[in-house]
Design an enzyme around this catalytic site. Structure first.
Site, short mmCIF file in Angstrom:
data_model
loop_
_atom_site.label_atom_id
_atom_site.label_comp_id
_atom_site.label_asym_id
_atom_site.label_seq_id
_atom_site.Cartn_x
_atom_site.Cartn_y
_atom_site.Cartn_z
N GLU A 42 13.01 -3.03 1.00
CA GLU A 42 11.99 -3.37 0.15
C GLU A 42 12.37 -2.88 -1.23
O GLU A 42 12.85 -1.60 -1.30
CB GLU A 42 10.75 -2.77 0.46
N ILE A 43 12.12 -3.58 -2.21
CA ILE A 43 12.44 -3.13 -3.69
C ILE A 43 11.12 -2.90 -4.40
O ILE A 43 9.96 -3.48 -4.26
CB ILE A 43 12.87 -4.35 -4.66
N VAL A 45 9.31 1.42 -4.57
CA VAL A 45 8.76 2.42 -3.74
C VAL A 45 7.52 2.85 -4.21
O VAL A 45 6.60 3.10 -3.58
CB VAL A 45 9.73 3.57 -3.85
N SER A 50 4.39 2.65 1.28
CA SER A 50 4.91 1.59 2.12
C SER A 50 5.86 2.07 3.08
O SER A 50 6.36 1.31 4.05
CB SER A 50 5.54 0.21 1.56
N ASP A 68 14.29 1.86 -5.86
CA ASP A 68 13.52 1.98 -7.02
C ASP A 68 14.27 2.35 -8.26
O ASP A 68 15.38 2.99 -8.15
CB ASP A 68 12.35 2.95 -6.95
N GLN A 88 17.18 -3.23 -9.77
CA GLN A 88 16.98 -4.64 -9.03
C GLN A 88 17.62 -5.79 -10.13
O GLN A 88 17.98 -6.72 -9.47
CB GLN A 88 15.60 -5.12 -8.52
N ASP A 110 8.93 -5.93 -4.08
CA ASP A 110 7.86 -5.63 -4.79
C ASP A 110 7.95 -4.37 -6.10
O ASP A 110 7.56 -3.53 -6.03
CB ASP A 110 6.91 -4.89 -3.75
N HIS A 113 8.59 -7.08 -10.96
CA HIS A 113 7.76 -8.22 -11.00
C HIS A 113 7.97 -9.10 -12.52
O HIS A 113 7.25 -10.05 -12.91
CB HIS A 113 6.23 -7.97 -11.14
N GLU A 138 6.85 -10.70 -3.88
CA GLU A 138 5.41 -10.63 -4.21
C GLU A 138 4.91 -10.36 -5.69
O GLU A 138 5.72 -10.35 -6.47
CB GLU A 138 5.24 -9.17 -3.68
C1 LIG Z 1 4.26 -2.26 -7.22
S1 LIG Z 1 5.33 -0.73 -7.36
C2 LIG Z 1 5.92 -0.76 -5.76
C3 LIG Z 1 4.75 -0.67 -4.53
C4 LIG Z 1 5.39 -0.35 -3.28
N1 LIG Z 1 5.95 -1.30 -2.73
C5 LIG Z 1 4.15 -0.11 -2.40
O1 LIG Z 1 3.64 -0.81 -1.63
O2 LIG Z 1 3.10 0.97 -2.68
C6 LIG Z 1 6.53 -1.33 -8.33
C7 LIG Z 1 7.93 -0.14 -8.29
O3 LIG Z 1 9.06 -0.81 -8.81
C8 LIG Z 1 9.67 -0.14 -9.73
N2 LIG Z 1 10.51 -0.61 -10.58
C9 LIG Z 1 10.36 -1.04 -11.66
N3 LIG Z 1 11.32 -1.74 -12.30
C10 LIG Z 1 12.26 -1.65 -11.35
C11 LIG Z 1 13.79 -2.18 -11.45
N4 LIG Z 1 14.26 -2.67 -12.49
N5 LIG Z 1 14.42 -1.91 -10.23
C12 LIG Z 1 13.72 -1.38 -9.04
N6 LIG Z 1 12.71 -0.82 -9.14
C13 LIG Z 1 11.91 -1.11 -10.14
C14 LIG Z 1 8.64 0.89 -10.38
O4 LIG Z 1 9.37 2.18 -10.70
C15 LIG Z 1 7.58 1.03 -9.46
O5 LIG Z 1 7.87 2.28 -8.42
#
Ligand SMILES: C[S@@+](CC[C@H](N)C(=O)[O-])C[C@H]1O[C@@H](n2cnc3c(N)ncnc32)[C@H](O)[C@@H]1O
Length: 242
Positions: A42-43, A45, A50, A68, A88, A110, A113, A138
């Protein structure tokens, strides 16, 4: 509703953030992966909610990898999970994870986005998905937000990218070679399923081009004439297609 309706009232104190209608999609798309240990990534955290959910969802012995960009997320690692810190949008980071943990049966994006990130991650990780594995992205409504690299019918959005996957999947059948050449994605993509805000791409490593079957009196006659005739000309060019 199965696993998730049972799990949600028992969830722990780590925050989980998902849209309500996603759980039914998870049930539908992921239940078949519960029977044996799998490799899951899962991308995103965030607050770590989760991790215990997926740990309980998938079979014991599964490899569960979470990534993350925020180093604080390492603190959300629990037994039986791996939290890796990186972006990511960084193909070298994703390649190193694929080397260490791959191939993956299920990948769930996730993360940020941002459409360019969704596309970059898909392109980096798709080759590391197992045969019959699924890649889920997502919150694809971000494809309709200019601030996320989207906007209505913006070709750079992930939704528009996914729509083009449908063409690429069908590129066996083209007779418009100059306009629409064969794309190797056709050999590996079985299905693109669009839900509200979620796109699911299912992999199938096809050993052979599609075959049509003529079936009569218990006899089966396979044919690829429709593809090979006129150099994989369209099956729709002739009404009988053979
Ligand atoms: C929507 S939250 C994840 C929610 C989690 N999966 C849950 O189910 O509760 C989005 C996460 O993506 C991380 N994020 C943002 N940009 C990112 C990147 N370029 N690469 C990896 N993670 C990233 C943020 O730090 C944040 O923690």
């Amino acid at each position: 509703m199965g696993f998730f309706s049972d799990y949600i009232p028992r969830s722990g104190d780590k925050l989980l953030t998902k849209w309500a209608h996603y759980f039914e999609i998870y049930e539908r798309e992921l239940t078949r992966f519960r029977a044996r240990p799998v490799t899951f990534m899962e991308i995103g955290v965030f607050r770590g909610g989760s991790l215990p959910m997926w740990k309980e969802f998938f079979a014991p012995g599964s490899t569960l990898v979470f990534i993350d960009i925020d180093p604080d997320c390492k603190a959300h690692e629990i037994e039986g999970t791996h939290v890796e810190i990186g972006s990511q949008g960084d193909p070298a980071f994703l390649a190193s994870l694929a080397d260490r943990y791959g191939p993956f049966d299920v990948i769930l994006d996730d993360g940020s986005h941002l459409c360019p990130h969704q596309i970059a991650s898909f392109e980096a990780l798709w080759p590391h998905l197992t045969d019959r594995g699924v890649y889920m992205v997502e919150d694809c409504h971000s494809s309709y937000w200019p601030g996320f690299g989207g906007g209505y019918r913006n070709e750079a959005s992930f939704i528009e990218y996914s729509k083009r996957l449908i063409d690429r999947m069908h590129s066996w059948y083209t007779d418009q070679d100059a306009l629409f050449p064969f794309d190797d994605m056709a050999r590996h993509l079985n299905s693109v399923r669009f839900y509200d805000s979620i796109v699911v791409c299912e992999k199938l490593d096809k050993q052979q081009p599609p075959t049509s079957l003529a079936i009569r009196n218990g006899k089966v006659e396979p044919s690829r004439k429709a593809l090979t005739l006129r150099n994989r000309s369209s099956v729709f060019a002739n009404k009988d297609g053979r």
